[in-house]
Motif scaffolding. Sequence first.
Motif, mmCIF file in Angstrom:
data_model
loop_
_atom_site.group_PDB
_atom_site.id
_atom_site.type_symbol
_atom_site.label_atom_id
_atom_site.label_comp_id
_atom_site.label_asym_id
_atom_site.label_seq_id
_atom_site.Cartn_x
_atom_site.Cartn_y
_atom_site.Cartn_z
ATOM 1 N N UNK A 170 0.829 -1.201 0.000
ATOM 2 C CA UNK A 170 0.000 0.000 0.000
ATOM 3 C C UNK A 170 0.867 1.256 0.000
ATOM 4 N N UNK A 171 1.874 1.282 0.858
ATOM 5 C CA UNK A 171 2.780 2.434 0.894
ATOM 6 C C UNK A 171 3.489 2.608 -0.449
ATOM 7 N N UNK A 172 3.904 1.486 -1.027
ATOM 8 C CA UNK A 172 4.606 1.539 -2.309
ATOM 9 C C UNK A 172 3.703 2.101 -3.403
ATOM 10 N N UNK A 173 2.452 1.618 -3.445
ATOM 11 C CA UNK A 173 1.528 2.086 -4.484
ATOM 12 C C UNK A 173 1.200 3.562 -4.297
ATOM 13 N N UNK A 174 0.951 3.974 -3.064
ATOM 14 C CA UNK A 174 0.618 5.375 -2.814
ATOM 15 C C UNK A 174 1.779 6.292 -3.172
ATOM 16 N N UNK A 175 2.998 5.873 -2.857
ATOM 17 C CA UNK A 175 4.162 6.690 -3.217
ATOM 18 C C UNK A 175 4.310 6.804 -4.722
ATOM 19 N N UNK A 176 4.074 5.716 -5.423
ATOM 20 C CA UNK A 176 4.186 5.768 -6.876
ATOM 21 C C UNK A 176 3.078 6.602 -7.495
ATOM 22 N N UNK A 177 1.887 6.574 -6.880
ATOM 23 C CA UNK A 177 0.794 7.418 -7.389
ATOM 24 C C UNK A 177 1.119 8.892 -7.188
#
Length: 336
Positions: free
Chosen positions: A70-77
């Motif tokens: 989740x953290x990874x996806x949010x950072x990439x978004x």
Amino acid sequence: MEKYVALASLFFILLSISTFCLETHEVFNTIYNKTENVTVGNVTREEIVYEVVTDGWLTYVEGVCVIWFTIEVMARVVFCPDKAEFFRSALNIIDFVAIVPFYLEVALSGLSSKTAKDILSFLRVVRFVRILRIFKLTRHFVGLRVLGHTLRASTNEFLLLIIFLALGVLIFATMIYYAERIGADPDDPTAAAHTNFKNIPIGFWWAVVTMTTLGYGDMYPETWSGMLVGALCALAGVLTIAMPVPVIVNNFGMYYSLAMAKQKLPKKRNKHIPRAPQPGSPNYCKPDALAMATASPHRLMGNVLGPGMVGSGSMMGTGDCPLAQEEIIEINRAGC
């Protein structure tokens, strides 16, 4: 920093997939007997319901992995410059589909209504999407990216292979159906008591297994005519599969060579623009030193050594600036 993030992402991907596989092992599942009151019309009776509960520590491990994803996806978004392109990517869609069911399960786990239970049962089925996280490894491994490019570039060859295989399956399934009826018992009205090939659709499975040279052995011809058809089917399958394969292999070799050549290229660096010699510097010679510092090396060589001296191999400059040769060397180093 990017390297450590990639390693951490790889670790959590492998951990999540391992957890998903262990959840299906009977050692990590406990069966509980629960009594529920079931009302049918005006009659209420008790029924024993068997519930399989997975060990809690596996759920906690999966929760940690989901938090990381989740953290990874949010950072990439947040840092992605093109949001529309981000949400069109297949890998990003897999990320969202693999993450959302876990949060929905946590939110609905405390509810006891029938609707919540039905939704939980559906989400447990959807959890198989988690195995698709293995495709996220394409971000970190060149070989997987090469494989993906090869599959996309070989779409026509795969389509041709499927068409050839479908034609062979249809032809040989029909042939084996009628070949197995030669020499059947005259007292058998269906002429299929001695064989597994009761109809042509059943023969489709046998034809696929035989043409791909897999040969499970669950179905096989029992008459001499059927054996002849089976031999022809195996030979035709080898030739059919062998024809498009060289094109696919060539595509893979091309993309692999390109990927290896790209890895060997030097990394891009910001080009250093040399600072113009300042007054008081030993290399400062005349007022237009800034122009000389930013000019091309060949132009500087021509200005310093003169038209007749460039490339002559002379080590002594005869231009106006005796130390310009050092400036040229520095510019050449900066441009490499």
